[in-house]
Design an enzyme around this catalytic site. Structure first.
Site, PDB file in Angstrom:
ATOM      1  N   GLY A  57       0.692  -1.260   0.040  1.00  0.00           N
ATOM      2  CA  GLY A  57       0.050  -0.047   0.072  1.00  0.00           C
ATOM      3  C   GLY A  57       0.837   1.022  -0.089  1.00  0.00           C
ATOM      4  O   GLY A  57       0.187   2.683  -0.216  1.00  0.00           O
TER       5      GLY A  57
ATOM      6  N   PRO B  18       8.155   6.820  -5.398  1.00  0.00           N
ATOM      7  CA  PRO B  18       8.279   7.766  -6.580  1.00  0.00           C
ATOM      8  C   PRO B  18       9.375   6.895  -7.321  1.00  0.00           C
ATOM      9  O   PRO B  18      10.192   6.095  -7.029  1.00  0.00           O
ATOM     10  CB  PRO B  18       9.011   8.657  -6.006  1.00  0.00           C
ATOM     11  CG  PRO B  18       8.880   8.768  -4.578  1.00  0.00           C
ATOM     12  CD  PRO B  18       8.673   7.224  -4.084  1.00  0.00           C
TER      13      PRO B  18
ATOM     14  N   ASP C 136      17.871   5.973  -2.032  1.00  0.00           N
ATOM     15  CA  ASP C 136      18.495   4.639  -1.675  1.00  0.00           C
ATOM     16  C   ASP C 136      19.589   4.387  -0.803  1.00  0.00           C
ATOM     17  O   ASP C 136      20.747   4.935  -1.495  1.00  0.00           O
ATOM     18  CB  ASP C 136      18.602   3.956  -3.030  1.00  0.00           C
ATOM     19  CG  ASP C 136      18.895   2.433  -3.088  1.00  0.00           C
ATOM     20  OD1 ASP C 136      17.943   1.455  -2.761  1.00  0.00           O
ATOM     21  OD2 ASP C 136      20.194   1.907  -3.156  1.00  0.00           O
TER      22      ASP C 136
ATOM     23  N   TYR D 242      27.266   1.104   2.285  1.00  0.00           N
ATOM     24  CA  TYR D 242      27.811   2.285   1.317  1.00  0.00           C
ATOM     25  C   TYR D 242      28.600   3.151   2.316  1.00  0.00           C
ATOM     26  O   TYR D 242      29.266   4.152   1.780  1.00  0.00           O
ATOM     27  CB  TYR D 242      26.535   2.918   0.550  1.00  0.00           C
ATOM     28  CG  TYR D 242      25.739   2.433  -0.290  1.00  0.00           C
ATOM     29  CD1 TYR D 242      26.138   0.980  -0.774  1.00  0.00           C
ATOM     30  CD2 TYR D 242      24.453   2.739  -0.618  1.00  0.00           C
ATOM     31  CE1 TYR D 242      25.472   0.071  -1.612  1.00  0.00           C
ATOM     32  CE2 TYR D 242      23.991   1.898  -1.343  1.00  0.00           C
ATOM     33  CZ  TYR D 242      24.208   0.627  -1.807  1.00  0.00           C
ATOM     34  OH  TYR D 242      23.159  -0.117  -2.695  1.00  0.00           O
TER      35      TYR D 242
ATOM     36  N   LYS E 198      19.513  -1.198   3.546  1.00  0.00           N
ATOM     37  CA  LYS E 198      19.537  -2.574   3.234  1.00  0.00           C
ATOM     38  C   LYS E 198      20.493  -3.165   4.232  1.00  0.00           C
ATOM     39  O   LYS E 198      21.321  -2.826   4.826  1.00  0.00           O
ATOM     40  CB  LYS E 198      20.214  -2.760   2.006  1.00  0.00           C
ATOM     41  CG  LYS E 198      19.882  -1.965   0.650  1.00  0.00           C
ATOM     42  CD  LYS E 198      20.332  -2.310  -0.544  1.00  0.00           C
ATOM     43  CE  LYS E 198      19.975  -1.163  -1.674  1.00  0.00           C
ATOM     44  NZ  LYS E 198      20.805  -0.086  -1.572  1.00  0.00           N
TER      45      LYS E 198
ATOM     46  N   HIS F 105      20.133  -7.257   1.216  1.00  0.00           N
ATOM     47  CA  HIS F 105      20.978  -6.816   0.305  1.00  0.00           C
ATOM     48  C   HIS F 105      21.366  -7.843  -0.720  1.00  0.00           C
ATOM     49  O   HIS F 105      21.281  -7.471  -2.220  1.00  0.00           O
ATOM     50  CB  HIS F 105      21.981  -5.926   0.781  1.00  0.00           C
ATOM     51  CG  HIS F 105      22.913  -4.972   0.043  1.00  0.00           C
ATOM     52  ND1 HIS F 105      23.276  -3.922   0.495  1.00  0.00           N
ATOM     53  CD2 HIS F 105      23.030  -5.049  -1.567  1.00  0.00           C
ATOM     54  CE1 HIS F 105      24.027  -3.331  -0.478  1.00  0.00           C
ATOM     55  NE2 HIS F 105      23.526  -3.810  -1.623  1.00  0.00           N
TER      56      HIS F 105
HETATM   57  P1  NDP Z   1      24.782   4.335 -11.685  1.00  0.00           P
HETATM   58  O1  NDP Z   1      24.210   3.598 -12.908  1.00  0.00           O
HETATM   59  O2  NDP Z   1      23.694   5.111 -11.228  1.00  0.00           O
HETATM   60  O3  NDP Z   1      26.021   5.164 -12.409  1.00  0.00           O
HETATM   61  C1  NDP Z   1      26.416   5.991 -11.439  1.00  0.00           C
HETATM   62  C2  NDP Z   1      27.505   6.898 -12.480  1.00  0.00           C
HETATM   63  O4  NDP Z   1      26.998   7.737 -13.143  1.00  0.00           O
HETATM   64  C3  NDP Z   1      28.419   7.934 -11.673  1.00  0.00           C
HETATM   65  O5  NDP Z   1      29.402   7.897 -12.175  1.00  0.00           O
HETATM   66  C4  NDP Z   1      27.569   9.224 -11.835  1.00  0.00           C
HETATM   67  O6  NDP Z   1      28.678  10.286 -11.781  1.00  0.00           O
HETATM   68  C5  NDP Z   1      27.209   9.091 -13.471  1.00  0.00           C
HETATM   69  N1  NDP Z   1      26.074   9.932 -13.811  1.00  0.00           N
HETATM   70  C6  NDP Z   1      24.972  10.134 -12.914  1.00  0.00           C
HETATM   71  N2  NDP Z   1      24.190  10.781 -13.951  1.00  0.00           N
HETATM   72  C7  NDP Z   1      24.718  11.223 -14.945  1.00  0.00           C
HETATM   73  C8  NDP Z   1      24.234  11.799 -16.041  1.00  0.00           C
HETATM   74  N3  NDP Z   1      23.141  12.370 -16.190  1.00  0.00           N
HETATM   75  N4  NDP Z   1      25.237  11.747 -17.296  1.00  0.00           N
HETATM   76  C9  NDP Z   1      26.296  11.228 -17.251  1.00  0.00           C
HETATM   77  N5  NDP Z   1      26.846  10.591 -16.025  1.00  0.00           N
HETATM   78  C10 NDP Z   1      25.964  10.618 -15.046  1.00  0.00           C
HETATM   79  O7  NDP Z   1      25.291   3.368 -11.078  1.00  0.00           O
HETATM   80  P2  NDP Z   1      25.343   2.775  -9.476  1.00  0.00           P
HETATM   81  O8  NDP Z   1      26.041   1.359  -9.320  1.00  0.00           O
HETATM   82  O9  NDP Z   1      25.798   3.791  -8.510  1.00  0.00           O
HETATM   83  O10 NDP Z   1      23.668   2.699  -9.364  1.00  0.00           O
HETATM   84  C11 NDP Z   1      22.739   3.669  -8.734  1.00  0.00           C
HETATM   85  C12 NDP Z   1      22.259   3.088  -7.263  1.00  0.00           C
HETATM   86  O11 NDP Z   1      21.732   1.799  -7.298  1.00  0.00           O
HETATM   87  C13 NDP Z   1      23.639   2.970  -6.345  1.00  0.00           C
HETATM   88  O12 NDP Z   1      24.148   4.217  -5.875  1.00  0.00           O
HETATM   89  C14 NDP Z   1      22.782   2.357  -5.203  1.00  0.00           C
HETATM   90  O13 NDP Z   1      22.059   2.980  -4.418  1.00  0.00           O
HETATM   91  C15 NDP Z   1      21.986   1.339  -6.158  1.00  0.00           C
HETATM   92  N6  NDP Z   1      22.861   0.099  -6.241  1.00  0.00           N
HETATM   93  C16 NDP Z   1      22.349  -1.299  -5.605  1.00  0.00           C
HETATM   94  C17 NDP Z   1      22.983  -2.448  -5.545  1.00  0.00           C
HETATM   95  C18 NDP Z   1      22.375  -3.631  -4.881  1.00  0.00           C
HETATM   96  O14 NDP Z   1      23.126  -4.465  -4.751  1.00  0.00           O
HETATM   97  N7  NDP Z   1      21.137  -3.721  -4.465  1.00  0.00           N
HETATM   98  C19 NDP Z   1      24.020  -2.686  -6.049  1.00  0.00           C
HETATM   99  C20 NDP Z   1      24.570  -1.447  -6.935  1.00  0.00           C
HETATM  100  C21 NDP Z   1      23.971  -0.176  -6.858  1.00  0.00           C
HETATM  101  P3  NDP Z   1      28.610  11.586 -10.923  1.00  0.00           P
HETATM  102  O15 NDP Z   1      28.119  11.033  -9.547  1.00  0.00           O
HETATM  103  O16 NDP Z   1      29.892  12.107 -10.792  1.00  0.00           O
HETATM  104  O17 NDP Z   1      27.611  12.338 -11.619  1.00  0.00           O
END
Ligand code: NDP
Length: 331
Positions: free
Chosen positions: A22, A26, A56, A61, A90, A123
């Site tokens: 429920g 976003p 998230d 982290y 997580k 996780h």
């Molecule tokens: P993403 O695929 O979100 O990529 C992040 C990278 O993209 C960073 O280098 C960021 O750089 C860059 N970036 C962000 N926006 C832009 C844009 N508009 N144009 C160009 N580059 C961009 O990677 P993540 O692996 O961090 O995944 C996102 C989130 O998912 C994680 O942060 C985490 O919260 C979650 N996650 C969960 C996992 C799990 O096991 N449950 C495993 C992996 C991730 P900058 O910051 O310099 O802008």
């Protein structure tokens, strides 16, 4: 490219969906993995100012205290109210023992300076003895510490109001089915890697049937992962020629193509950024007035699916240990 929003909205700025418990989530959230403690506080604050209402987080982290400081600042400055935010964290893999789960959640709540979470995810379907395993001796087989035992305490955490919802992450369909067969509260979410190179059609279809929402992580290809977690022949999703051609056609960025694809295919997405312009660019795809990709775009992006993971889980496959890449993903 669409312009950056100028005013900070006071309520959710992006499309939402309703979970099986429920609660409303976003569809565009903020990832915080690899956001360094010195930078994440500003990034979270800026994100909330721009209109993000979904953050998230995870114990592993190593930045939840700074995220908590940012949230407190936002509440104090009236940028948003607690009940407008969807906060996920997580359970790390060394806290799967039933005696440890509740304290791990309480520790996260204390770091985030919150009274409750909106979502607490297991996780990984992996149990370990120490924070980061170095040998097979540091691992625990799921036969010895079953997921169902850990889940039971996560369910009690819902009963006690410590979290509104519980879910899993990195679960295969087989592991989801196993959990569904024994649980009292079904998982509301499976958070898995998802982007056009790993579209996960079977998982999407299965979760839709079971009323489990999918959140896609690493939607932009997780460029900033530590070198030790990178494969030798990684391809940059953000410069893929097909993604680029869709972006050029619509006058949007390649990041926006990837995020719009995620939202339009019924998942939430949690791109990480610490840069204000990118935070705004990424959030924009969740707006009602952001143009849809058309059928041709979707077909072109679908053709990229190569079942290619950035987060392979190979770090769990220690020699002589209970986990292999095959039994992790059940593939
Ligand atoms: P993403 O695929 O979100 O990529 C992040 C990278 O993209 C960073 O280098 C960021 O750089 C860059 N970036 C962000 N926006 C832009 C844009 N508009 N144009 C160009 N580059 C961009 O990677 P993540 O692996 O961090 O995944 C996102 C989130 O998912 C994680 O942060 C985490 O919260 C979650 N996650 C969960 C996992 C799990 O096991 N449950 C495993 C992996 C991730 P900058 O910051 O310099 O802008």
């Amino acid at each position: 490219m669409l312009t950056t929003p100028t005013a900070a909205p006071t309520s959710s700025f992006t499309k939402t969906t309703v979970l099986n418990n429920g609660c409303v989530i976003p569809l565009v959230g903020l990832g915080t993995w690899k956001s360094e403690p010195g930078k994440v506080q500003q990034a979270v604050k800026e994100a909330i100012r721009l209109g993000y209402r979904h953050v998230d987080c995870a114990f592993c982290y190593h930045n939840e205290k700074e995220v908590g400081l940012a949230l407190q600042e936002c509440f104090a400055q009236g940028l948003c109210r607690r009940e407008e935010l969807f906060v996920t964290s997580k359970l790390w893999c060394d806290k799967h023992h039933p005696n440890d789960v509740r304290d791990a959640l309480r520790n996260t709540l204390s770091d985030l300076q919150l009274d409750y979470l909106d979502m607490y995810l297991m996780h990984w379907p992996v149990a370990i003895k120490i924070n980061w395993p170095e040998s097979a001796d540091d691992m625990i087989a799921l036969d010895d510490l079953p997921i169902a035992d850990t889940w039971k305490v996560m369910e009690e955490c819902v009963d006690q109001g410590l979290t509104k919802g519980i879910g899993v992450s990195n679960f295969s369909i087989k592991k989801l089915e196993h959990l569904l067969a024994s649980c009292r509260i079904p998982p509301a979410i499976n958070q898995v890697e998802r982007h056009p190179y790993l579209a996960q059609p079977d998982m999407m279809e299965h979760c839709a049937r079971k009323n489990i929402h999918v959140t896609g992580y690493s939607p932009l290809g997780s460029l900033d992962r530590p070198a030790g977690l990178k494969g030798p022949d990684e391809v940059n999703l953000l410069t893929d020629p097909t993604v680029t051609s869709v972006a050029n056609k619509h006058g949007i960025s390649t990041a926006q193509v990837l995020l719009k694809w995620a939202v339009q295919t019924n998942a939430s997405t949690i791109p990480k950024s610490i840069h204000p312009t990118r935070l705004a660019e990424n959030l924009m795809v969740g707006r009602d007035d952001f143009p849809d990709l058309d059928q041709r775009d979707l077909e072109m992006l679908q053709s990229l699916d190569a079942h290619r993971r950035y987060v392979t889980g190979a770090f769990w496959a220690l020699p002589g240990g209970p986990y292999t890449v095959e039994n992790l993903w059940d593939e």
